[in-house]
Design a protein around this motif. Structure first.
Motif, PDB file in Angstrom:
ATOM      1  N   ALA B 122       2.605   1.474  27.978  1.00  0.00           N
ATOM      2  CA  ALA B 122       3.733   2.145  27.295  1.00  0.00           C
ATOM      3  C   ALA B 122       4.683   2.501  28.484  1.00  0.00           C
ATOM      4  CB  ALA B 122       3.216   3.120  26.448  1.00  0.00           C
ATOM      5  N   THR B 123       4.180   2.927  29.473  1.00  0.00           N
ATOM      6  CA  THR B 123       5.193   3.608  30.498  1.00  0.00           C
ATOM      7  C   THR B 123       5.554   2.666  31.292  1.00  0.00           C
ATOM      8  OG1 THR B 123       3.567   5.664  30.672  1.00  0.00           O
ATOM      9  CG2 THR B 123       5.350   5.375  32.337  1.00  0.00           C
ATOM     10  N   GLU B 124       5.089   1.578  31.614  1.00  0.00           N
ATOM     11  CA  GLU B 124       5.371   0.550  32.309  1.00  0.00           C
ATOM     12  C   GLU B 124       6.382  -0.423  31.554  1.00  0.00           C
ATOM     13  OE1 GLU B 124       4.484  -0.903  35.738  1.00  0.00           O
ATOM     14  OE2 GLU B 124       4.504   1.212  35.611  1.00  0.00           O
ATOM     15  N   TYR B 125       6.264  -0.504  30.319  1.00  0.00           N
ATOM     16  CA  TYR B 125       7.219  -1.321  29.723  1.00  0.00           C
ATOM     17  C   TYR B 125       8.530  -0.516  29.415  1.00  0.00           C
ATOM     18  CZ  TYR B 125       9.846  -2.759  25.466  1.00  0.00           C
ATOM     19  OH  TYR B 125      10.945  -3.273  24.734  1.00  0.00           O
ATOM     20  N   ARG B 126       8.490   0.881  29.478  1.00  0.00           N
ATOM     21  CA  ARG B 126       9.733   1.395  29.379  1.00  0.00           C
ATOM     22  C   ARG B 126      10.416   1.479  30.527  1.00  0.00           C
ATOM     23  NH1 ARG B 126      11.300   5.978  26.219  1.00  0.00           N
ATOM     24  NH2 ARG B 126       9.489   5.800  25.068  1.00  0.00           N
ATOM     25  N   TYR B 132      15.143  -2.447  34.975  1.00  0.00           N
ATOM     26  CA  TYR B 132      15.695  -3.615  35.141  1.00  0.00           C
ATOM     27  C   TYR B 132      16.444  -4.181  34.125  1.00  0.00           C
ATOM     28  CZ  TYR B 132      12.478  -3.643  38.979  1.00  0.00           C
ATOM     29  OH  TYR B 132      11.821  -3.205  40.315  1.00  0.00           O
ATOM     30  N   ASN B 133      16.467  -3.456  32.937  1.00  0.00           N
ATOM     31  CA  ASN B 133      17.189  -4.291  31.531  1.00  0.00           C
ATOM     32  C   ASN B 133      16.862  -5.745  31.429  1.00  0.00           C
ATOM     33  OD1 ASN B 133      18.953  -3.979  29.591  1.00  0.00           O
ATOM     34  ND2 ASN B 133      20.915  -4.401  30.613  1.00  0.00           N
ATOM     35  N   ILE B 134      15.426  -5.620  31.306  1.00  0.00           N
ATOM     36  CA  ILE B 134      14.900  -7.169  31.286  1.00  0.00           C
ATOM     37  C   ILE B 134      15.335  -7.540  29.748  1.00  0.00           C
ATOM     38  CG2 ILE B 134      12.770  -6.595  32.575  1.00  0.00           C
ATOM     39  CD1 ILE B 134      11.335  -5.828  29.772  1.00  0.00           C
ATOM     40  N   VAL B 152       6.937   1.459  21.931  1.00  0.00           N
ATOM     41  CA  VAL B 152       8.079   1.834  22.819  1.00  0.00           C
ATOM     42  C   VAL B 152       9.401   0.623  22.454  1.00  0.00           C
ATOM     43  CG1 VAL B 152       8.754   2.507  25.011  1.00  0.00           C
ATOM     44  CG2 VAL B 152       6.457   2.681  24.556  1.00  0.00           C
ATOM     45  N   ALA B 153       8.886  -0.525  22.355  1.00  0.00           N
ATOM     46  CA  ALA B 153       9.738  -1.600  22.097  1.00  0.00           C
ATOM     47  C   ALA B 153      10.500  -1.488  20.779  1.00  0.00           C
ATOM     48  CB  ALA B 153       8.901  -2.914  21.761  1.00  0.00           C
ATOM     49  N   LYS B 154       9.802  -0.889  19.770  1.00  0.00           N
ATOM     50  CA  LYS B 154      10.726  -0.241  18.621  1.00  0.00           C
ATOM     51  C   LYS B 154      11.936   0.509  18.984  1.00  0.00           C
ATOM     52  CE  LYS B 154       9.737   1.538  14.163  1.00  0.00           C
ATOM     53  NZ  LYS B 154       8.976   2.572  13.460  1.00  0.00           N
TER      54      LYS B 154
END
Lengths: 298, 428
Positions: B122-126, B132-134, B152-154
């Motif tokens: 979750a932290t890495e996704y954030r 990087y604004n992936i 977190v994506a939600k």
């Protein structure tokens, strides 16, 4: 499930086999603690180094037939690594007028654990490995056991025996025992306590490395493989009593048996919980652990 | 001396941090421009590679695809590495053959090591989104990590395409950001049970760790087996366990006709070795419930002759027809790594391709526009085309690949040499 006497015996044997190996790991931790009064949080990483060393030595130098030479060479390597690490990172605790020794010891060994684990990931890549050792299968009671596991079990017993001999029947062993009782006292009889510390640390990490080398073909080799054994090792030294070597040996065996039987009679998913429940029960009955002694404070 | 010790500790911590960050993506931080979502009228086929399509100009600012996958234990770094190879080649394909992504901008991959741990994932996704604004993330292997990441994506909005996370709970959430091109547990379970029945196995021994994948598949297998009239004994062990002999002895005492090995990470290997040790395998056939034995170098190095006979549930076989993109990937992978790609790599490649094309169709890095494009278009995959329908329950944004079971019949076989023994025909 219907647990027959034969099946019960099989679980008991499986518990004893793994317990002896837990004991070997725990003895290294408790030995260092008894002499230097510090916890080495990087013990699992020395286990990991031992397993990688055995894989490397068997794969590229000795071959499968001479795997035991790999174990001996691993012991030498770990002993030398232990001497260097102690001199570089641990010795300043005692050779300087450091006030917060415990904090220093904790921070430096946790940093060392992180460093070694990440270094292994970078150097070895993602694949799990195993030294190519196949000692066949043997029967113990009704339980078929791999020769690799039995060799690790026997190796653990031999190492524990040699360690016992070293401590009780040699000059060095007497110095270790004296040092664990009174660090100032041994200096008054001319023993270099810093040298004793260094050798004790090296022996302690060698025990962990030997456990890694013996178990490499059984539980495989990967950068995190020491993490679980470290956790078990700390459980065991609390069960057996901090600083007690017989306590570590007995605690390891008992933990192996409790986990094996608990996972059969209660629930396999809670295997790691049984050890902690056992630990709590021991502490409720005997707060210093099975062989621990009360500390006298002035 | 006091100075020396302080210096040493500081140095050690610094080196640890430097070493641990070696595997991470190293692209410079930048803000990718966003614009209003492009309207997508109806389902359209995403562009196939054109021979005349120019390569993406290198001087444009790149768009980033997040590779959120395990690169270290306690996750499964072996699987993560294979998926990552696919994602990286997906970016290469988009840049070299499709003329880049949004406005011809080249695609770069940034890596988040989830360590197979939900909170880290979750932290890495954030971090990937904020640093990087992936345009989206892909690569998920562990269901527990994927479940944490989609929460977190939600919140942040960037879509995630699950490459190998199979818990049905992921798409059951119905989150607009959650997409998947991999098998869900109920389908996997139906295939496993149908295979067992086709082989005449009446008693199934199931062993898995206490992760979302292991527990979720256990429930699905039990349900499917009950419907098929087969018996199941499930054994769930702690993921941190190092010795599984007691669990395997339990299964052996029950007398199963087949073992489903749903372990992940090192225990998947331990199960084979220790089952062999007590005489459970190969006397009782074993099915790997995912295709980790296709990491053939590692598999045979660890097991040697003991590994012969294992069945492998997978979604790839060498006789499958590849698309133009799939064939390009196969050839480039062979050239780069000297071996055939596995399903993990194929799917990583396909998912990266989908994300880049969705952003290109959307004409924007805006998340709503990309999600809209994902929902409204067909995408060329490595085999066939992919759509993400707004299905019910776990079929939300779910595309299901073929389900096959193969077998290693001799030591040291490569995945392409495994024998195809069963094909499951799934209809939703």
């Amino acid at each position: 499930m219907n647990v027959t006497p034969e099946l019960f015996l099989n679980f008991l044997i499986a518990g004893i086999m793994i317990g002896a190996l837990y004991a070997l790991m725990a003895m290294g931790i408790t030995f260092i603690y008894s002499i230097m009064k510090m916890i080495n949080w990087a013990m699992g990483e020395f286990y990991m180094i031992g397993s990688y060393a055995q894989w490397f030595l068997v794969s590229f130098f000795f071959g499968s037939a001479f795997w035991f030479l790999g174990v001996l060479a691993t012991a030498v390597i770990l002993f030398l690594v232990g001497l260097v690490v102690q001199w570089l990172l641990i010795r300043p605790m005692f050779s300087t007028g450091m006030e917060r020794k415990d904090e220093y010891g904790t921070v430096v060994t946790i940093a060392l654990a992180l460093f070694l684990r990440n270094l292994a990931t970078v150097l070895s890549g993602p694949n799990t490995r195993s030294p190519d050792i196949d000692l066949g299968r043997i029967m113990i009671g009704g339980l078929p056991v791999s020769g690799n596991r039995f060799a690790a079990f026997l190796g653990a017993l031999i190492i524990i025996g040699l360690f016992y001999y070293l401590l009780n029947y040699t000059w060095l062993g007497r110095a270790f025992r004296a040092g664990s009782q009174n660090r100032v006292g041994i200096q008054t009889v001319g023993i270099n306590v810093l040298r004793i510390d260094q050798i004790a640390f090296a022996i302690g990490v060698t025990l962990a490395g030997l456990a890694g080398a013996l178990l490499a073909p059984v539980f495989n080799v990967f950068p995190e493989n020491g993490a679980v054994t470290t956790m078990k090792g700390f459980e065991i030294i609390i069960i057996g009593g901090m600083g007690s070597l017989p306590g570590a040996a007995l605690g390891g065996l008992l933990l192996g048996i409790v986990e094996s039987l608990g996972s059969v009679f209660i629930d396999t998913g809670l295997r790691n919980v049984y050890g902690f429940i056992f630990l709590i029960i021991v502490l409720l009955i005997k707060p210093t652990g099975l062989f621990g002694e009360k500390e006298r404070l002035s | 001396m006091k100075k020396r010790s302080t210096l040493l500790v500081g140095l050690l911590v610094l080196i640890s941090i430097l070493v641990s960050s070696c595997g991470g993506g190293a692209a410079p931080t930048q803000q990718a421009p966003t614009s209003a979502p492009a309207p997508v009228e109806e389902a359209t086929q995403a562009p196939a590679p054109q021979e005349t399509e120019p390569a993406a100009p290198a001087n444009l600012e790149p768009v980033y695809i997040g590779a959120l996958l395990p690169q270290s234990e306690p996750g499964a770094p072996q699987a993560g590495t294979l998926i990552l190879r696919g994602i990286e080649l997906g970016a290469e394909y988009v840049n070299e053959e499709l003329g880049g992504s949004v406005d011809g901008r080249p695609v770069e991959v940034v890596i988040g090591d989830d360590k197979g741990t939900p909170e880290v994932g979750a932290t890495e996704y954030r971090r990937l989104v904020q640093e990087y604004n992936i345009i989206g993330a892909t690569g998920q292997y562990h269901s527990s990590v994927a479940l944490a990441a989609i929460e977190v994506a939600k919140e942040l909005g960037a879509p995630i395409i699950m490459t190998q996370a199979s818990s049905k709970a992921i798409t059951e959430t119905g989150y607009p950001q959650a997409f998947r091109t991999h098998l869900i547990d109920p389908v996997r379970a139906l295939a496993l049970v149908d295979f067992a029945k086709s082989q005449g196995y009446g008693k199934i021994g199931y062993i898995a760790d206490n992760t979302d994948f292991g527990v979720g598949l256990s429930a699905a297998v039990e349900e499917a087996a009950a419907e098929a009239g087969l018996e199941v004994m499930s054994t769930i062990y702690d993921k941190a366990a190092v010795d599984l002999t007691p669990e395997l002895l339990q299964l052996q005492a029950w007398g199963p006709d087949v073992i489903f090995n749903a372990g992940t990470g090192n225990p998947e290997h331990i199960i084979i070795d220790q089952a062999y040790e007590i005489g459970l395998f190969p006397e009782t056939p074993m099915v790997a419930t995912s295709d980790w034995p296709y990491r053939s170098d590692e598999y045979w190095q660890l097991h040697g002759d003991k590994g012969v006979g294992i069945y492998i549930l997978t979604s790839y076989h060498k006789d499958m027809a590849l698309t133009t993109a799939g064939q390009w990937f196969h050839d480039r992978y062979m050239q780069k790594y000297g071996e055939a790609p596995t399903y993990s790599s194929y799917n990583g490649f396909g998912d990266a391709l989908i994300l880049a094309m969705a952003a290109k169709i959307a004409g924007s890095t805006d998340y709503d526009a990309i999600i809209n494009a994902l929902e409204s278009n067909e995408f060329e995959f490595w085999a066939g085309t992919v759509t993400f329908p707004k299905g019910e329950g776990a079929l939300w944004h779910q595309w299901t690949p073929p389900v096959l079971i193969t077998q290693y019949t001799a030591a040291n076989q490569k995945q392409d040499e495994a024998t195809l023994v069963y094909t499951f025909n799934y209809t939703p």
